[in-house]
Design a protein around this motif. Structure first.
Motif, PDB file in Angstrom:
ATOM      1  N   ALA A 153      -1.780   1.400   0.356  1.00 60.65           N
ATOM      2  CA  ALA A 153      -0.886   0.229   0.819  1.00 60.65           C
ATOM      3  C   ALA A 153      -1.451  -0.179   2.295  1.00 60.65           C
ATOM      4  CB  ALA A 153       0.458   0.896   1.037  1.00 60.65           C
ATOM      5  N   GLU A 154      -1.882   0.838   3.318  1.00 50.97           N
ATOM      6  CA  GLU A 154      -2.678   0.365   4.432  1.00 50.97           C
ATOM      7  C   GLU A 154      -3.762  -0.304   4.039  1.00 50.97           C
ATOM      8  OE1 GLU A 154      -1.280   0.289   7.355  1.00 50.97           O
ATOM      9  OE2 GLU A 154       0.592   1.392   6.289  1.00 50.97           O
ATOM     10  N   LEU A 155      -4.497   0.000   3.317  1.00 54.61           N
ATOM     11  CA  LEU A 155      -5.841  -0.594   3.117  1.00 54.61           C
ATOM     12  C   LEU A 155      -5.691  -2.010   2.404  1.00 54.61           C
ATOM     13  CD1 LEU A 155      -8.194   2.209   1.444  1.00 54.61           C
ATOM     14  CD2 LEU A 155      -8.748   0.661   3.319  1.00 54.61           C
ATOM     15  N   LEU A 156      -4.674  -2.291   1.582  1.00 51.49           N
ATOM     16  CA  LEU A 156      -4.155  -3.447   1.132  1.00 51.49           C
ATOM     17  C   LEU A 156      -3.460  -4.405   2.156  1.00 51.49           C
ATOM     18  CD1 LEU A 156      -2.625  -2.754  -2.227  1.00 51.49           C
ATOM     19  CD2 LEU A 156      -4.820  -3.731  -1.941  1.00 51.49           C
ATOM     20  N   LYS A 157      -3.044  -3.880   3.048  1.00 50.11           N
ATOM     21  CA  LYS A 157      -2.707  -4.797   4.239  1.00 50.11           C
ATOM     22  C   LYS A 157      -3.691  -5.085   5.103  1.00 50.11           C
ATOM     23  CE  LYS A 157       1.677  -2.182   5.217  1.00 50.11           C
ATOM     24  NZ  LYS A 157       2.667  -1.383   5.721  1.00 50.11           N
ATOM     25  N   LEU A 158      -4.871  -4.086   5.301  1.00 55.06           N
ATOM     26  CA  LEU A 158      -5.857  -4.461   6.050  1.00 55.06           C
ATOM     27  C   LEU A 158      -6.721  -5.556   5.424  1.00 55.06           C
ATOM     28  CD1 LEU A 158      -8.044  -3.426   8.445  1.00 55.06           C
ATOM     29  CD2 LEU A 158      -9.250  -2.434   6.441  1.00 55.06           C
ATOM     30  N   ILE A 159      -7.096  -5.586   3.994  1.00 55.99           N
ATOM     31  CA  ILE A 159      -7.636  -6.640   3.467  1.00 55.99           C
ATOM     32  C   ILE A 159      -6.835  -7.882   3.287  1.00 55.99           C
ATOM     33  CG2 ILE A 159      -8.839  -7.173   1.105  1.00 55.99           C
ATOM     34  CD1 ILE A 159     -10.283  -5.068   2.599  1.00 55.99           C
ATOM     35  N   ALA A 160      -5.594  -7.878   3.290  1.00 51.40           N
ATOM     36  CA  ALA A 160      -4.770  -8.928   3.206  1.00 51.40           C
ATOM     37  C   ALA A 160      -4.988  -9.704   4.493  1.00 51.40           C
ATOM     38  CB  ALA A 160      -3.341  -8.691   2.796  1.00 51.40           C
TER      39      ALA A 160
END
Length: 165
Positions: A153-160
């Protein structure tokens, strides 16, 4: 030595010894707790965070982007200076060039210990080169709260954050 003095002095010294033993036991317990926390973070880093970072890196590479993973071990120097244990993934998006200084700030997600309160802080920076480079904390977590789903989830936030710039 009079009996009363010897007896009273003995009682006081017994109290002193008991306090000293209690202080030493607390010191040992703090050291044991610290070692346990650091080992727990090391295990978390190896078994949970790094595999998610590596899987993300494979996907990024397939899409033409690059990444790097870095790790730091906890260390303490004389004088009280400490380096917290950490693991970070840095994403280098396609088409983004490094600055001439070579220290461009790319989107980065970091899991870093806070040994003083036995927590892990999650930090992210969605900066791309030549931006402000601020890092925003995502919060403190106990080791048991960090799992594969949270890391993803944190990686997806970073990429978003990178995509929505």
């Amino acid at each position: 030595m009079p009996t009363d003095l010897s007896l009273e002095l003995g009682k006081l010294l017994d109290q002193y010894d008991e306090k000293r033993r209690a202080v030493e036991e607390r010191r040992r317990q703090v050291k044991t707790d610290e070692e346990s926390f650091q080992q727990g973070f090391s295990d978390l880093r190896t078994r949970v965070v790094r595999p998610v970072f590596e899987a993300t890196g494979v996907i990024l590479k397939q899409r033409g982007h690059d990444f790097s993973i870095s790790e730091d071990e906890y260390s303490s120097e004389p004088g009280g200076k400490t380096t917290e244990a950490a693991i970070s993934i840095r994403v280098m998006p396609t088409g983004m060039e490094k600055s001439p200084q070579g220290d461009a700030e790319f989107p980065t997600l970091t899991f870093v210990t806070r040994h003083y309160n036995k927590a892990v802080c999650i930090r992210s920076s969605n900066a791309v080169p030549q931006s402000d480079g601020r890092t925003s904390p995502r919060g403190d977590y106990q080791l048991a709260q960090i799992d594969r789903d949270l890391v993803q989830a944190e990686l997806l936030k970073l990429i978003a954050g990178m995509v929505n710039r």
